[in-house]
Design a protein around this motif. Sequence first.
Motif, short mmCIF file in Angstrom:
data_model
loop_
_atom_site.label_atom_id
_atom_site.label_comp_id
_atom_site.label_asym_id
_atom_site.label_seq_id
_atom_site.Cartn_x
_atom_site.Cartn_y
_atom_site.Cartn_z
N GLY A 32 0.82 -1.21 0.00
CA GLY A 32 0.00 0.00 0.00
C GLY A 32 0.85 1.26 0.00
N GLY A 33 1.94 1.26 0.76
CA GLY A 33 2.85 2.40 0.78
C GLY A 33 3.44 2.67 -0.59
N ALA A 34 3.82 1.61 -1.28
CA ALA A 34 4.36 1.76 -2.64
C ALA A 34 3.30 2.33 -3.58
CB ALA A 34 4.87 0.42 -3.16
N LEU A 35 2.07 1.88 -3.44
CA LEU A 35 0.98 2.43 -4.27
C LEU A 35 0.82 3.93 -4.02
CD1 LEU A 35 -1.72 -0.38 -3.88
CD2 LEU A 35 -0.33 0.10 -5.91
N GLY A 36 0.86 4.31 -2.75
CA GLY A 36 0.71 5.73 -2.40
C GLY A 36 1.87 6.57 -2.89
N MET A 37 3.09 6.05 -2.76
CA MET A 37 4.27 6.81 -3.19
C MET A 37 4.34 6.97 -4.71
SD MET A 37 7.30 5.47 -0.73
CE MET A 37 6.94 5.07 0.95
N THR A 38 3.76 6.03 -5.43
CA THR A 38 3.82 6.09 -6.89
C THR A 38 2.61 6.78 -7.50
OG1 THR A 38 2.89 3.86 -7.08
CG2 THR A 38 5.30 4.06 -7.11
N ALA B 289 -1.94 5.34 2.97
CA ALA B 289 -1.96 6.64 3.65
C ALA B 289 -0.55 7.08 4.01
CB ALA B 289 -2.84 6.58 4.89
N HIS B 290 0.26 6.15 4.48
CA HIS B 290 1.65 6.49 4.81
C HIS B 290 2.40 6.90 3.55
CE1 HIS B 290 0.99 5.17 8.82
NE2 HIS B 290 1.05 3.87 8.57
N GLY B 291 2.21 6.17 2.47
CA GLY B 291 2.92 6.46 1.23
C GLY B 291 2.54 7.79 0.62
N VAL B 292 1.26 8.12 0.66
CA VAL B 292 0.79 9.38 0.10
C VAL B 292 1.31 10.56 0.92
CG1 VAL B 292 -1.29 10.79 -0.23
CG2 VAL B 292 -1.24 8.45 -1.02
N GLU B 293 1.46 10.37 2.22
CA GLU B 293 1.82 11.46 3.11
C GLU B 293 3.31 11.54 3.42
OE1 GLU B 293 -0.82 10.82 6.43
OE2 GLU B 293 -2.58 11.23 5.19
N ILE B 294 4.14 10.91 2.59
CA ILE B 294 5.58 10.98 2.81
C ILE B 294 6.04 12.43 2.72
CG2 ILE B 294 6.08 10.49 0.38
CD1 ILE B 294 8.62 9.02 1.33
N PRO B 295 6.78 12.90 3.72
CA PRO B 295 7.22 14.30 3.69
C PRO B 295 8.16 14.57 2.51
CG PRO B 295 7.46 13.36 5.89
CD PRO B 295 7.14 12.23 4.96
N VAL B 296 8.08 15.77 1.98
CA VAL B 296 8.94 16.18 0.88
C VAL B 296 10.40 16.12 1.34
CG1 VAL B 296 9.56 18.10 -0.63
CG2 VAL B 296 7.16 17.65 -0.10
N GLY B 297 11.24 15.57 0.51
CA GLY B 297 12.67 15.53 0.80
C GLY B 297 13.11 14.39 1.69
N VAL B 298 12.19 13.50 2.04
CA VAL B 298 12.52 12.37 2.91
C VAL B 298 12.68 11.14 2.03
CG1 VAL B 298 11.58 10.85 4.70
CG2 VAL B 298 11.40 13.30 4.96
N HIS C 14 -3.81 1.34 5.16
CA HIS C 14 -2.92 2.02 6.10
C HIS C 14 -1.60 2.39 5.42
CE1 HIS C 14 -5.00 1.71 10.02
NE2 HIS C 14 -5.63 0.69 9.44
N GLY C 15 -1.03 1.45 4.68
CA GLY C 15 0.21 1.72 3.98
C GLY C 15 0.06 2.81 2.93
#
Length: 189
Positions: free
Chosen positions: A76-82, A129-138, A126-127
């Motif tokens: 899920g985190g990977a889905l959010g980050m991409t 949400a974490h992936g979408v909300e990754i802070p800029v520059g992190v 849950h993942g």
Amino acid sequence: MFKRSIAIMLLLATATPAMAHTGHDPASGLLAGIAHPMGGLDHVLAMMSVGLFAAMLGGRALWALPASFVGMMLVGGALGMTGVAVPAVEFAIAASVVVLGAVVTLARAWTVGAAMALVGFFAVFHGYAHGVEIPVGVGAALYSLGFVVASMVLHGLGIVLGAVTARQTQASRFTGAAVAVAGIALLIG
């Protein structure tokens, strides 16, 4: 013992990271990843419930449920980050708290596979949400490691709470009911 366990759970749910030094980036990728799930009551309650559910089932569920959650949370985190769109994320996260709390309250026997599928399903949201909300520059890798570590700690605390209340079925059921009610409040709010 039960009152102490509830007090500890409530303190963990309301804890926020201390940021004593100003003028710096609020956290590294790892620390941002750890802090993010700890700052949301929905995530804290869901993770603790996964641990309680695992403790209720015992045996290989003690590692299989948390492992299923963490693995699917990373998906899920990977889905959010991409940038892949996942519908009804907030609803599914709040529903996870209600459902997992109800599962603990009802204390029914589940196969480990079915329990893994249930927690894995909710973990994707849950993942995400974490992936979408990754802070800029992190950095994504350290941030992901952080939210995995935080989730595993919360699973572990849920397992410990489950072990402490195992002989007190009513206490365990009450804890699950309190989580489910909190989830309903999250759904309404």
